[in-house]
Design a protein around this motif. Structure first.
Motif, PDB file in Angstrom:
ATOM      1  N   ASN A 112     -19.579  19.323 -14.487  1.00  0.00           N
ATOM      2  CA  ASN A 112     -18.180  19.053 -14.832  1.00  0.00           C
ATOM      3  C   ASN A 112     -18.021  17.689 -15.492  1.00  0.00           C
ATOM      4  OD1 ASN A 112     -17.450  21.505 -13.734  1.00  0.00           O
ATOM      5  ND2 ASN A 112     -16.839  20.660 -11.765  1.00  0.00           N
ATOM      6  N   ASN A 345     -11.308  17.040  -5.224  1.00  0.00           N
ATOM      7  CA  ASN A 345     -11.785  18.254  -4.577  1.00  0.00           C
ATOM      8  C   ASN A 345     -11.686  18.076  -3.069  1.00  0.00           C
ATOM      9  OD1 ASN A 345     -12.463  19.652  -6.915  1.00  0.00           O
ATOM     10  ND2 ASN A 345     -14.514  18.768  -6.995  1.00  0.00           N
ATOM     11  N   THR A 347     -12.232  19.910   0.775  1.00  0.00           N
ATOM     12  CA  THR A 347     -12.886  20.979   1.531  1.00  0.00           C
ATOM     13  C   THR A 347     -12.316  21.011   2.938  1.00  0.00           C
ATOM     14  OG1 THR A 347     -14.937  20.729   0.265  1.00  0.00           O
ATOM     15  CG2 THR A 347     -15.064  21.900   2.360  1.00  0.00           C
ATOM     16  N   PRO A 378      -6.356  17.482 -11.941  1.00  0.00           N
ATOM     17  CA  PRO A 378      -6.701  18.763 -11.319  1.00  0.00           C
ATOM     18  C   PRO A 378      -7.091  18.573  -9.854  1.00  0.00           C
ATOM     19  CG  PRO A 378      -8.470  18.033 -12.774  1.00  0.00           C
ATOM     20  CD  PRO A 378      -7.322  17.093 -12.995  1.00  0.00           C
ATOM     21  N   GLN A 380      -8.474  20.837  -6.375  1.00  0.00           N
ATOM     22  CA  GLN A 380      -8.981  22.096  -5.820  1.00  0.00           C
ATOM     23  C   GLN A 380      -9.196  21.932  -4.320  1.00  0.00           C
ATOM     24  OE1 GLN A 380     -12.185  24.920  -7.485  1.00  0.00           O
ATOM     25  NE2 GLN A 380     -13.339  23.776  -5.965  1.00  0.00           N
ATOM     26  N   ARG A 382     -10.794  23.930  -1.134  1.00  0.00           N
ATOM     27  CA  ARG A 382     -11.621  25.051  -0.694  1.00  0.00           C
ATOM     28  C   ARG A 382     -11.463  25.226   0.808  1.00  0.00           C
ATOM     29  NH1 ARG A 382     -17.623  24.884  -2.791  1.00  0.00           N
ATOM     30  NH2 ARG A 382     -17.736  23.281  -1.181  1.00  0.00           N
ATOM     31  N   TYR A 392      -9.356  29.615  -1.911  1.00  0.00           N
ATOM     32  CA  TYR A 392      -9.188  28.309  -2.553  1.00  0.00           C
ATOM     33  C   TYR A 392      -7.783  28.199  -3.137  1.00  0.00           C
ATOM     34  CZ  TYR A 392     -10.648  30.861  -6.793  1.00  0.00           C
ATOM     35  OH  TYR A 392     -10.776  31.758  -7.828  1.00  0.00           O
ATOM     36  N   THR A 394      -5.589  25.849  -5.883  1.00  0.00           N
ATOM     37  CA  THR A 394      -5.831  24.959  -7.011  1.00  0.00           C
ATOM     38  C   THR A 394      -4.571  24.701  -7.819  1.00  0.00           C
ATOM     39  OG1 THR A 394      -6.399  26.808  -8.461  1.00  0.00           O
ATOM     40  CG2 THR A 394      -8.201  25.772  -7.264  1.00  0.00           C
ATOM     41  N   LYS A 395      -4.632  23.599  -8.566  1.00  0.00           N
ATOM     42  CA  LYS A 395      -3.613  23.327  -9.574  1.00  0.00           C
ATOM     43  C   LYS A 395      -4.275  22.596 -10.729  1.00  0.00           C
ATOM     44  CE  LYS A 395      -1.666  18.738  -8.850  1.00  0.00           C
ATOM     45  NZ  LYS A 395      -1.853  18.402 -10.291  1.00  0.00           N
ATOM     46  N   SER A 396      -3.728  22.759 -11.914  1.00  0.00           N
ATOM     47  CA  SER A 396      -4.243  22.074 -13.093  1.00  0.00           C
ATOM     48  C   SER A 396      -3.591  20.701 -13.221  1.00  0.00           C
ATOM     49  CB  SER A 396      -3.968  22.905 -14.345  1.00  0.00           C
ATOM     50  OG  SER A 396      -2.570  23.108 -14.514  1.00  0.00           O
ATOM     51  N   TYR A 402       0.719  24.954  -6.993  1.00  0.00           N
ATOM     52  CA  TYR A 402      -0.616  25.378  -6.576  1.00  0.00           C
ATOM     53  C   TYR A 402      -0.686  26.906  -6.533  1.00  0.00           C
ATOM     54  CZ  TYR A 402      -2.012  20.652  -5.149  1.00  0.00           C
ATOM     55  OH  TYR A 402      -2.343  19.320  -5.139  1.00  0.00           O
TER      56      TYR A 402
END
Length: 410
Positions: A112, A345, A347, A378, A380, A382, A392, A394-396, A402
């Motif tokens: 990434n 990110n 978790t 962004p 994410q 999980r 999961y 997520t949003k941009s 979300y």
């Protein structure tokens, strides 16, 4: 009497002859009917099947009618990509490593991060992204190996036979190629290549097969020094690959892998460019940083870029733990570029087993996350259970809403 007998015999003979003739005619007629019917049947059969060969196959089993080269659409923030004969054009050497990678976060942040790095040098509105097509997996494996009599192209040092801290470590763990194309009509031309080199900061090894695993730390000074040598060799070798011209721009981005026991991936730390031959421009530093959340006591200070995020992340964790007490842990990885947050990110490890619990929890996270987690980047989240990832959220970067995805649901 004798005359009657003779007359009867003559009549019987004529009848037998008549029956034989009739039987022959009957059999002949039946044969003609059967043959004619068979010809009609098989004629219809072949005609029908000939017709089927001209019809399209059933939906879901049709062959792609797209032949040749196509370019996918893009929203402007991401690259258009190359599609060949209706299939995505995959890398020829993706996932090749010198040894097993013990930290799953390294590969994710490496791939990434390399793509984000490339966007600073090849704009998404001008260039088309293509997975690496010039370095194949066999050659990549040779390059990632140790240099030896059997493998003279190995970029890692030869084994010196030592098994202590004086051993020659594996410096280069993996590499990745990204190609950037320009389009003119139906033709694509190579405009530049970006190669990411992932350097070990810690090398894991065994003194004997199936024995204990040992770890050898590699200093920043050592992996940076060896990395520059490897980058020079990689550019020289790329110039010799078919399809790479002497004036094709080649950029090498250097990545420092995190240790196996780290809760985050590594960082890109420098890059260099070659615009002609094997000549390199000056090296440029990359100010990337990955912060593990929540930060340990004593690591948060006035100089930390993640102080504010760390506070809001703790509040987020407290909120979701109060709502759903069956949580084992909530951790985060915040990526910073030039001291600006680039992505997050998260978790969440749970003890849920019920599908309804997972769904309710994921929807709750989507509802409360905007109140605590940052906007403009962004994010994410999980949701993991003992059996693996369950969902999961997520949003941009350009959205505040979300979206929720439940794995294995219908």
């Amino acid at each position: 009497m004798i005359a009657l007998i003779l007359l009867h015999g003559r009549f019987k003979g004529e009848m037998m002859q008549f029956n034989n003739k009739w039987t022959k005619w009957l059999l002949t007629g039946l044969a003609v009917l059967i043959l004619g019917g068979g010809l009609i049947f098989f004629g219809n059969f072949f005609a029908q099947n000939a017709g089927h060969t001209e019809q399209s196959a059933p939906s879901g089993h049709t062959k792609s009618k797209k032949k040749g080269l196509q370019i996918s659409a893009s929203n402007g923030a991401n690259y258009k990509t190359v599609i060949n004969d209706g299939h995505y054009k995959v890398s020829k050497a993706r996932g090749v490593t010198a040894s097993k990678n013990g930290n799953e976060f390294n590969m994710v942040s490496f791939e990434n991060g390399l793509l984000n790095f490339s966007k600073d040098h090849f704009s998404t509105d001008r260039y088309i992204f293509q997975e690496g097509q010039y370095l194949n997996s066999d050659t990549a494996l040779d390059w990632l190996g140790r240099k030896s009599k059997d493998n003279p192209t190995g970029l890692n040092p030869a084994d010196n036979g030592k098994t202590d801290s004086s051993r020659a470590p594996i410096y280069l763990q993996t590499l990745e190629e990204q190609d950037f194309m320009t389009q003119k009509g139906n033709d694509l031309s190579l405009a530049g290549v970006v190669v990411g080199l992932a350097m070990n900061t810690q090398d894991s090894y065994q003194k004997e097969k199936y024995g204990a695993t040992y770890r050898q730390n590699i200093s920043k000074q050592d992996y940076e020094r060896e990395g520059r040598k490897i980058a020079q060799s990689v550019i020289e070798r790329y110039r010799k690959l078919p399809g790479i011209k002497q004036n094709t721009p080649i950029i090498v981005a250097m990545y420092a892998q995190a240790p196996d026991d780290s809760l985050a991936g590594g960082n890109f730390y420098s890059w260099v460019q070659s615009t002609s031959g094997s000549q390199l421009s000056k090296w440029h530093a990359i100010d990337d940083q990955t912060v593990v959340l929540p930060m340990e006591e004593g690591t948060a200070n006035d100089k930390s870029v993640a102080n504010e995020l760390n506070t809001s992340f703790k509040n987020f964790t407290k909120n979701v733990q109060n709502f759903f007490p069956n949580l084992s842990s909530v951790t985060g990885q915040a990526a910073y570029h030039d001291k600006q947050l680039a992505g997050l990110n998260v978790t969440v490890t749970t003890q849920f087993y019920s599908a309804t619990e997972i769904r309710s929890f994921a929807n709750y996270l989507a509802q409360v996350a905007p109140n605590y987690l940052p906007g403009g980047v962004p994010v994410q989240i999980r949701i993991n259970a003992a059996t693996g990832m369950q969902a999961y959220v997520t949003k941009s970067a350009d959205s505040t809403k979300y979206s929720v995805t439940i794995l294995g649901s219908y």
